[in-house]
Enzyme design. Structure first.
Site, PDB file in Angstrom:
ATOM      1  N   SER A 143       0.821  -1.212   0.000  1.00  0.00           N
ATOM      2  CA  SER A 143       0.000   0.000   0.000  1.00  0.00           C
ATOM      3  C   SER A 143       0.856   1.263   0.000  1.00  0.00           C
ATOM      4  O   SER A 143       0.349   2.361  -0.257  1.00  0.00           O
ATOM      5  CB  SER A 143      -0.932   0.003   1.214  1.00  0.00           C
ATOM      6  OG  SER A 143      -0.186  -0.005   2.420  1.00  0.00           O
ATOM      7  N   TYR A 155      11.796   1.368  -3.653  1.00  0.00           N
ATOM      8  CA  TYR A 155      10.977   0.178  -3.390  1.00  0.00           C
ATOM      9  C   TYR A 155       9.583   0.348  -3.992  1.00  0.00           C
ATOM     10  O   TYR A 155       9.070  -0.557  -4.669  1.00  0.00           O
ATOM     11  CB  TYR A 155      10.889  -0.050  -1.879  1.00  0.00           C
ATOM     12  CG  TYR A 155       9.818  -1.026  -1.466  1.00  0.00           C
ATOM     13  CD1 TYR A 155       9.997  -2.394  -1.630  1.00  0.00           C
ATOM     14  CD2 TYR A 155       8.630  -0.578  -0.892  1.00  0.00           C
ATOM     15  CE1 TYR A 155       9.011  -3.292  -1.244  1.00  0.00           C
ATOM     16  CE2 TYR A 155       7.650  -1.466  -0.505  1.00  0.00           C
ATOM     17  CZ  TYR A 155       7.843  -2.818  -0.681  1.00  0.00           C
ATOM     18  OH  TYR A 155       6.863  -3.703  -0.308  1.00  0.00           O
ATOM     19  N   LYS A 159       7.580  -1.730  -7.041  1.00  0.00           N
ATOM     20  CA  LYS A 159       6.293  -2.392  -6.851  1.00  0.00           C
ATOM     21  C   LYS A 159       5.239  -1.822  -7.801  1.00  0.00           C
ATOM     22  O   LYS A 159       4.408  -2.560  -8.347  1.00  0.00           O
ATOM     23  CB  LYS A 159       5.837  -2.248  -5.398  1.00  0.00           C
ATOM     24  CG  LYS A 159       6.624  -3.100  -4.425  1.00  0.00           C
ATOM     25  CD  LYS A 159       6.514  -4.572  -4.758  1.00  0.00           C
ATOM     26  CE  LYS A 159       7.188  -5.456  -3.749  1.00  0.00           C
ATOM     27  NZ  LYS A 159       7.127  -6.896  -4.136  1.00  0.00           N
TER      28      LYS A 159
END
Length: 246
Positions: A143, A155, A159
């Site tokens: 999230s 990161y 994603k």
């Protein structure tokens, strides 16, 4: 209830701890053969395999190694003759520091390892799934991609890239059989390996959640198993929040 996983082979990367170990054991509980991967935690991965029993295979896998995907799939096929489900759970984290201070060689390796590792492994299993006319891909995300966090730029970039990849893969595979690709978007989840994080910020997330609590790794595993099972026939190309509503 039979959800269509009996005797199927599932690869779960990063299965030595955290959410990964729960995903692996949950698939095994449905009758699947599970290939558990680790990068450095061999002993922990073996403990999970021992818990599962004869249905488990432990294989070292470093997603930053360009040759690791083909070797992993070859090991799975040698042991079970097939690969039906891939759960891309392995992840490399960066230091939570100002993004413009991170050396080029560090941030590029972080992005490339997380993105290219998942893509290579997906490419490696796809021919087997096409040939079988059945397959499930579940890519784990965070999230933080939508919420953002200082220090998590690389990161979250990696994603977010998987979201677009999975969506297009769903279109690529959708006419070749019962082949589905989805992203499971996780929030802060209570695991045995992140107690320090939960202690620091868990209360904040609990207050944001409609449940008034953090969900745990076993709850995440249940959702991932369903996405990767024969019970799921219609959820495809989606990013599914597994956050408890936070």
């Amino acid at each position: 209830m039979d959800i269509g996983l009996q005797e199927r082979t599932v690869i779960v990367t990063g299965a030595s701890g955290g959410v990964g170990r729960h995903i692996a054991t949950a698939f095994a509980a449905e009758g699947a053969n599970v290939v558990l991967t680790y990068r450095s935690g061999r002993d922990e991965a073996q403990k999970v395999a021992d818990e599962i029993g004869d249905r488990a295979l432990v294989v070292r896998y470093d997603q930053a190694d360009p040759g690791a995907a083909e070797a992993l799939v070859a090991a799975a096929v040698e042991a079970t003759g097939r690969v039906d489900v891939l759960v891309n759970n392995a992840v490399a984290w960066g230091d939570m520091v100002p993004f413009d201070t991170v050396p080029d060689e560090e941030w590029t390796a972080l992005v490339r390892g997380n993105v290219e590792g998942a893509i290579r492994l997906t490419r490696a299993v796809t021919p087997l799934m096409r040939a079988a006319g059945w397959g499930r891909l579940v890519h784990l995300s965070s999230s933080l991609v939508t919420d953002g966090v200082a220090g998590g730029e690389y990161y979250t970039a990696a994603k977010a890239a998987l979201h677009g990849f999975s969506r297009s893969v769903a279109f690529s595979l959708g006419r070749d059989g019962d082949l589905l690709s989805n992203v499971a978007l996780l929030g802060l989840t209570r695991t045995a390996t992140n107690t320090h994080v939960v202690e620091q910020v868990g209360k904040i997330y609990e207050e944001r959640s409609p449940l008034g609590r953090l969900i745990d790794a076993a709850e995440v595993a249940s959702a991932v198993v369903w996405l990767g099972s024969g019970a799921n026939t219609a959820v495809n190309g989606q990013v599914i929040g597994v956050t408890g509503g936070a």
